[in-house]
Motif scaffolding. Structure first.
Motif, PDB file in Angstrom:
ATOM      1  N   MET A  27      44.725  78.984  83.109  1.00  0.00           N
ATOM      2  CA  MET A  27      44.475  78.160  81.941  1.00  0.00           C
ATOM      3  C   MET A  27      45.663  78.306  80.978  1.00  0.00           C
ATOM      4  SD  MET A  27      41.370  78.414  79.191  1.00  0.00           S
ATOM      5  CE  MET A  27      40.335  77.052  79.605  1.00  0.00           C
ATOM      6  N   ALA A  28      46.169  77.190  80.487  1.00  0.00           N
ATOM      7  CA  ALA A  28      47.301  77.210  79.570  1.00  0.00           C
ATOM      8  C   ALA A  28      46.870  77.756  78.210  1.00  0.00           C
ATOM      9  CB  ALA A  28      47.870  75.807  79.412  1.00  0.00           C
ATOM     10  N   GLU A  29      47.789  78.483  77.608  1.00  0.00           N
ATOM     11  CA  GLU A  29      47.524  79.037  76.275  1.00  0.00           C
ATOM     12  C   GLU A  29      47.529  77.909  75.249  1.00  0.00           C
ATOM     13  OE1 GLU A  29      49.771  81.937  73.099  1.00  0.00           O
ATOM     14  OE2 GLU A  29      50.153  82.213  75.215  1.00  0.00           O
ATOM     15  N   LYS A  30      46.556  77.914  74.347  1.00  0.00           N
ATOM     16  CA  LYS A  30      46.483  76.893  73.300  1.00  0.00           C
ATOM     17  C   LYS A  30      47.580  77.166  72.270  1.00  0.00           C
ATOM     18  CE  LYS A  30      43.327  74.804  70.042  1.00  0.00           C
ATOM     19  NZ  LYS A  30      43.016  73.450  70.339  1.00  0.00           N
ATOM     20  N   LEU A  31      48.347  76.138  71.966  1.00  0.00           N
ATOM     21  CA  LEU A  31      49.436  76.273  71.002  1.00  0.00           C
ATOM     22  C   LEU A  31      48.897  76.278  69.583  1.00  0.00           C
ATOM     23  CD1 LEU A  31      51.900  73.807  72.705  1.00  0.00           C
ATOM     24  CD2 LEU A  31      52.110  76.287  72.620  1.00  0.00           C
ATOM     25  N   PRO A  32      49.532  77.051  68.694  1.00  0.00           N
ATOM     26  CA  PRO A  32      49.099  77.066  67.294  1.00  0.00           C
ATOM     27  C   PRO A  32      49.314  75.695  66.647  1.00  0.00           C
ATOM     28  CG  PRO A  32      50.900  78.641  67.663  1.00  0.00           C
ATOM     29  CD  PRO A  32      50.640  77.942  68.948  1.00  0.00           C
ATOM     30  N   VAL A  33      48.383  75.322  65.790  1.00  0.00           N
ATOM     31  CA  VAL A  33      48.392  73.995  65.170  1.00  0.00           C
ATOM     32  C   VAL A  33      48.507  74.120  63.660  1.00  0.00           C
ATOM     33  CG1 VAL A  33      47.004  71.917  64.794  1.00  0.00           C
ATOM     34  CG2 VAL A  33      47.051  72.993  67.043  1.00  0.00           C
ATOM     35  N   PHE A  34      49.324  73.242  63.064  1.00  0.00           N
ATOM     36  CA  PHE A  34      49.426  73.106  61.615  1.00  0.00           C
ATOM     37  C   PHE A  34      48.563  71.913  61.226  1.00  0.00           C
ATOM     38  CE2 PHE A  34      51.476  70.754  58.109  1.00  0.00           C
ATOM     39  CZ  PHE A  34      51.303  71.683  57.101  1.00  0.00           C
ATOM     40  N   GLU A  80      45.990  67.972  55.223  1.00  0.00           N
ATOM     41  CA  GLU A  80      45.028  66.989  54.725  1.00  0.00           C
ATOM     42  C   GLU A  80      45.759  66.006  53.812  1.00  0.00           C
ATOM     43  OE1 GLU A  80      40.665  66.128  53.283  1.00  0.00           O
ATOM     44  OE2 GLU A  80      41.210  67.895  54.437  1.00  0.00           O
ATOM     45  N   THR A  81      45.655  64.725  54.143  1.00  0.00           N
ATOM     46  CA  THR A  81      46.321  63.701  53.350  1.00  0.00           C
ATOM     47  C   THR A  81      45.502  63.368  52.111  1.00  0.00           C
ATOM     48  OG1 THR A  81      45.248  61.804  54.392  1.00  0.00           O
ATOM     49  CG2 THR A  81      47.226  62.678  55.489  1.00  0.00           C
ATOM     50  N   ALA A  82      46.131  62.700  51.171  1.00  0.00           N
ATOM     51  CA  ALA A  82      45.437  62.276  49.957  1.00  0.00           C
ATOM     52  C   ALA A  82      44.294  61.319  50.301  1.00  0.00           C
ATOM     53  CB  ALA A  82      46.421  61.619  48.994  1.00  0.00           C
ATOM     54  N   ALA A  83      44.415  60.606  51.429  1.00  0.00           N
ATOM     55  CA  ALA A  83      43.378  59.663  51.854  1.00  0.00           C
ATOM     56  C   ALA A  83      42.221  60.366  52.564  1.00  0.00           C
ATOM     57  CB  ALA A  83      43.989  58.609  52.775  1.00  0.00           C
ATOM     58  N   GLY A  84      42.356  61.683  52.776  1.00  0.00           N
ATOM     59  CA  GLY A  84      41.288  62.439  53.412  1.00  0.00           C
ATOM     60  C   GLY A  84      41.408  62.590  54.918  1.00  0.00           C
ATOM     61  N   ASP A  85      42.500  62.091  55.494  1.00  0.00           N
ATOM     62  CA  ASP A  85      42.740  62.263  56.923  1.00  0.00           C
ATOM     63  C   ASP A  85      43.382  63.625  57.171  1.00  0.00           C
ATOM     64  OD1 ASP A  85      41.940  59.607  57.800  1.00  0.00           O
ATOM     65  OD2 ASP A  85      43.743  58.893  56.780  1.00  0.00           O
ATOM     66  N   THR A  86      43.211  64.151  58.371  1.00  0.00           N
ATOM     67  CA  THR A  86      43.845  65.412  58.731  1.00  0.00           C
ATOM     68  C   THR A  86      44.874  65.153  59.821  1.00  0.00           C
ATOM     69  OG1 THR A  86      41.858  66.670  58.193  1.00  0.00           O
ATOM     70  CG2 THR A  86      43.479  67.759  59.601  1.00  0.00           C
ATOM     71  N   ILE A  87      46.113  65.535  59.532  1.00  0.00           N
ATOM     72  CA  ILE A  87      47.194  65.445  60.508  1.00  0.00           C
ATOM     73  C   ILE A  87      47.304  66.802  61.181  1.00  0.00           C
ATOM     74  CG2 ILE A  87      49.680  65.121  60.845  1.00  0.00           C
ATOM     75  CD1 ILE A  87      49.646  63.356  58.304  1.00  0.00           C
ATOM     76  N   GLU A  88      47.275  66.805  62.505  1.00  0.00           N
ATOM     77  CA  GLU A  88      47.425  68.042  63.264  1.00  0.00           C
ATOM     78  C   GLU A  88      48.650  67.926  64.160  1.00  0.00           C
ATOM     79  OE1 GLU A  88      43.952  69.433  65.312  1.00  0.00           O
ATOM     80  OE2 GLU A  88      42.648  68.975  63.615  1.00  0.00           O
ATOM     81  N   VAL A  89      49.587  68.863  63.981  1.00  0.00           N
ATOM     82  CA  VAL A  89      50.794  68.925  64.809  1.00  0.00           C
ATOM     83  C   VAL A  89      51.033  70.378  65.209  1.00  0.00           C
ATOM     84  CG1 VAL A  89      51.905  66.878  63.810  1.00  0.00           C
ATOM     85  CG2 VAL A  89      52.284  69.101  62.770  1.00  0.00           C
ATOM     86  N   ARG A  90      51.783  70.551  66.263  1.00  0.00           N
ATOM     87  CA  ARG A  90      52.133  71.904  66.692  1.00  0.00           C
ATOM     88  C   ARG A  90      52.856  72.610  65.551  1.00  0.00           C
ATOM     89  NH1 ARG A  90      55.779  73.199  72.013  1.00  0.00           N
ATOM     90  NH2 ARG A  90      54.439  71.570  72.848  1.00  0.00           N
ATOM     91  N   LYS A  91      52.521  73.889  65.326  1.00  0.00           N
ATOM     92  CA  LYS A  91      53.223  74.635  64.282  1.00  0.00           C
ATOM     93  C   LYS A  91      54.722  74.586  64.550  1.00  0.00           C
ATOM     94  CE  LYS A  91      49.963  77.926  62.454  1.00  0.00           C
ATOM     95  NZ  LYS A  91      50.253  78.223  61.075  1.00  0.00           N
ATOM     96  N   PHE A  92      55.486  74.490  63.494  1.00  0.00           N
ATOM     97  CA  PHE A  92      56.936  74.387  63.597  1.00  0.00           C
ATOM     98  C   PHE A  92      57.506  75.572  64.378  1.00  0.00           C
ATOM     99  CE2 PHE A  92      61.254  73.805  61.922  1.00  0.00           C
ATOM    100  CZ  PHE A  92      61.358  72.435  61.979  1.00  0.00           C
ATOM    101  N   ALA A 126      56.139  77.134  66.712  1.00  0.00           N
ATOM    102  CA  ALA A 126      55.704  77.108  68.108  1.00  0.00           C
ATOM    103  C   ALA A 126      56.454  76.066  68.935  1.00  0.00           C
ATOM    104  CB  ALA A 126      54.201  76.851  68.183  1.00  0.00           C
ATOM    105  N   LEU A 127      57.374  75.358  68.298  1.00  0.00           N
ATOM    106  CA  LEU A 127      58.173  74.384  69.039  1.00  0.00           C
ATOM    107  C   LEU A 127      59.135  75.128  69.957  1.00  0.00           C
ATOM    108  CD1 LEU A 127      59.009  71.943  66.121  1.00  0.00           C
ATOM    109  CD2 LEU A 127      57.493  71.480  68.057  1.00  0.00           C
ATOM    110  N   PRO A 128      59.441  74.557  71.115  1.00  0.00           N
ATOM    111  CA  PRO A 128      60.381  75.220  72.015  1.00  0.00           C
ATOM    112  C   PRO A 128      61.815  75.119  71.484  1.00  0.00           C
ATOM    113  CG  PRO A 128      59.764  73.084  72.897  1.00  0.00           C
ATOM    114  CD  PRO A 128      58.914  73.316  71.664  1.00  0.00           C
ATOM    115  N   GLY A 129      62.657  76.033  71.910  1.00  0.00           N
ATOM    116  CA  GLY A 129      64.065  76.004  71.505  1.00  0.00           C
ATOM    117  C   GLY A 129      64.736  74.684  71.830  1.00  0.00           C
TER     118      GLY A 129
END
Length: 85
Positions: A1-8, A11-23, A25-28
């Motif tokens: 099973m692949a390891e789950k990557l950390p997520v950043f 929350e936007t002013a409109a109430g949406d949540t943006i989820e991206v890989r933590k900076f 945790a990005l590969p070189g």
């Protein structure tokens, strides 16, 4: 099973949540590919490569001041920066 990557999460002013890989945790490879680009191009190239389509749709709709806040928090959350933008 692949390891789950950390997520950043942002929350936007409109109430949406943006989820991206933590900076941090990005590969070189992400930084090697953008090393000669200006800071704005670096950020968007990394996002376009590693963010989900859903996250990019939300990011594309952010007002400029909120976009700058998102980018700063994304980097500072990991204690990493590609420079000023």
């Amino acid at each position: 099973m692949a390891e789950k990557l950390p997520v950043f999460k942002f929350e936007t002013a409109a109430g949406d949540t943006i989820e991206v890989r933590k900076f941090s945790a990005l590969p070189g490879r992400a930084f090697r590919l953008v090393r000669r680009l200006d800071p704005a191009d670096q950020m968007f190239t990394i996002l376009e490569e590693y963010a989900s389509e859903e996250a990019m749709e939300l990011i594309d709709e952010l007002p400029m001041d909120e976009l700058n806040t998102f980018l700063k928090h994304w980097q500072s959350d990991s204690g990493v920066t590609v420079g000023k933008f």
